[in-house]
Design an enzyme around this catalytic site. Structure first.
Site, PDB file in Angstrom:
ATOM      1  N   GLY A  34       0.795  -1.221   0.000  1.00  0.00           N
ATOM      2  CA  GLY A  34       0.000   0.000   0.000  1.00  0.00           C
ATOM      3  C   GLY A  34       0.826   1.268   0.000  1.00  0.00           C
ATOM      4  N   ASN A  35       0.169   2.368  -0.348  1.00  0.00           N
ATOM      5  CA  ASN A  35       0.820   3.678  -0.334  1.00  0.00           C
ATOM      6  C   ASN A  35      -0.238   4.771  -0.263  1.00  0.00           C
ATOM      7  OD1 ASN A  35       0.278   3.709  -3.443  1.00  0.00           O
ATOM      8  ND2 ASN A  35       1.703   2.010  -3.115  1.00  0.00           N
ATOM      9  N   GLU A  80       4.541   3.184  -6.908  1.00  0.00           N
ATOM     10  CA  GLU A  80       3.205   3.401  -7.476  1.00  0.00           C
ATOM     11  C   GLU A  80       2.911   4.881  -7.707  1.00  0.00           C
ATOM     12  OE1 GLU A  80       1.792   0.849  -8.455  1.00  0.00           O
ATOM     13  OE2 GLU A  80       1.441  -0.708  -6.958  1.00  0.00           O
TER      14      GLU A  80
END
Length: 442
Positions: A34-35, A80
């Site tokens: 995740g980010n 990302e």
């Protein structure tokens, strides 16, 4: 590090750190997964770094990618970053992005399906429709184009095929609340499918229900801004329970309300449109003789709280919420059998299921179902309502009900549930009053 999130005064790096800690502590992401990012007023993007433990993230770890592409920070930005930038370029209204791989949403992602938000009116209203982005290699421009094209259609939530989800919001609190709510909804649909057929509402039903909740209380006359000692004590009680409930997933930032009675004609209730994660004592709203604190907005369910207190003088605390497992029963209408373990039967007695919208039926609706002997009622495609003589007692009932709902769902894979027998229930009845009338302290 503060647990409160103030998007108006906190630096973006601090906001990101607070939200990532919530996501990690709620077991909605992994150490590497995740980010998060925030676009500031100067069009700089603040984003989580690559290769840094999400569970131990510090404000100093957050990376800034300037508008001209200059990178400021001790780490490289998330791999990302390209799709975050692609979303911001397409949607000027989006100021924050949450991306993660929570298990409920990933289950839909790998089955190449999208959870239907029409199972609950509040979810449909807050989250809207969910987009679907075909698979592309992580970190590539192709993935950014696939996701951004969905956001270009006006959605705020996108399921990424064989990947996870990405959610945009007006700020990072808004994005997180949508993320948390859609994950709980996804899980409720998945678990509900073990119980029976998940019911989806018509748009007309959703619109009608939201209009019912739109009714407001009038303002009380402006009074002394100083809080009385009893008011401050009650506010502290609510705040403690709210924080516990949020940490345990029993209450969501975007949905749920808690109230406690002050006296026969007055009660305190959580506010509307403020994340439950970030409430303060001053945010609580006092309702006195049918009027609310001037300039404050109580939760949209305030009239329901008021009606329950008026009808039931023995009820002094109310919790309305949508926890994962109880909501699975709500969206299927499956029977909640309380004869699982002694504690469940003694505390809950009979968990009734009310029809969609029955809380607005003054003749044969919710008010006639709920009582001291029936403190928990599940409303179809709506919520669970829990009451008690004290706030801690109501919270305990909620915990017991959610644990029991989880056990019933987990047992479905083993075969038919075998309830406690009538003879055993009779024996339990002899000790029921001693157990149930325990004097909760808070």
């Amino acid at each position: 590090m503060t647990s409160l999130l103030d998007t108006k005064t906190m630096h973006p790096r601090d906001q990101i750190t607070v939200v990532m800690r919530r996501i990690y502590d709620r077991v909605l992401t992994t150490t590497s997964g995740g980010n998060l990012s925030i676009r500031d007023d100067d069009d700089n993007v603040w984003i989580t770094p690559a290769g840094v433990d999400k569970g131990l993230l510090k404000p100093s770890d957050i990376v800034c990618v300037k508008k001209d592409g200059t990178i400021i920070g001790d780490h490289s930005p998330s791999s990302e970053y390209p799709f975050h930038l692609a979303i911001y370029n397409r949607r000027p209204d989006i100021k924050a992005v949450v991306h993660a791989h929570p298990p409920g949403i990933v289950a839909f992602s790998i089955a190449r399906q999208v959870p239907d938000t029409r199972v609950l009116p509040q979810v449909r209203s807050f989250c809207g429709e969910i987009g679907y982005a075909p698979y592309a290699m992580p970190g590539t421009e192709a993935l950014g184009h696939s996701i951004a094209s969905q956001f270009n259609e006006g959605v705020h939530i996108v399921i990424m095929e064989n990947h996870g989800t990405v959610i945009g919001g007006s700020d990072i609190s808004d994005a997180y609340q949508k993320f948390e709510l859609v994950e709980v909804t996804a899980k409720s649909i998945l678990y509900g499918s073990k119980l029976g057929k998940v019911k989806v509402l018509e748009d007309s039903q959703i619109d009608g229900q939201l209009k019912q909740y739109a009714k407001k209380l009038p303002d009380a006359a402006a009074g002394n801004p100083e809080l009385s000692s009893i008011s401050r004590e009650k506010r502290t009680e609510i705040l403690k329970i709210v924080k516990r409930a949020c940490r345990q997933g029993l209450l969501l930032g975007a949905y749920g309300s808690i109230s406690t009675r002050i006296n026969e004609d007055e009660f305190l209730i959580t506010p509307d449109a403020i994340s439950k994660w970030d409430l303060t004592l001053e945010d609580m709203v006092q309702v006195s003789y049918g009027k609310k604190d001037p300039g404050k907005n109580p939760d949209h369910s305030v009239l329901l709280h008021q009606a329950i207190y008026k009808q039931h003088p023995d009820i002094n605390a109310i919790i309305i919420t949508q926890p994962t497992y109880l909501t699975s029963f709500a969206i299927t209408g499956a029977r909640f059998n309380v004869r699982t373990i002694p504690e469940t039967w003694i505390y809950l007695q009979d968990v009734q299921t009310g029809g969609f919208g029955c809380q607005f039926d003054k003749e044969n609706g919710l008010l006639s179902m709920i009582s001291q002997d029936s403190p928990v009622v599940i409303l179809k495609n709506e919520c669970t309502i829990v009451t008690g003589n004290k706030l801690l007692q109501a919270f305990d009932y909620l915990e017991v009900a959610e644990f029991s709902a989880k056990s019933l769902i987990l047992s479905a894979s083993l075969g038919d549930m075998i309830p406690i027998s009538d003879n055993e229930i009779e024996e339990l009845g002899k000790v029921m009053s001693r157990w149930k009338n325990y004097e909760w302290k808070m």
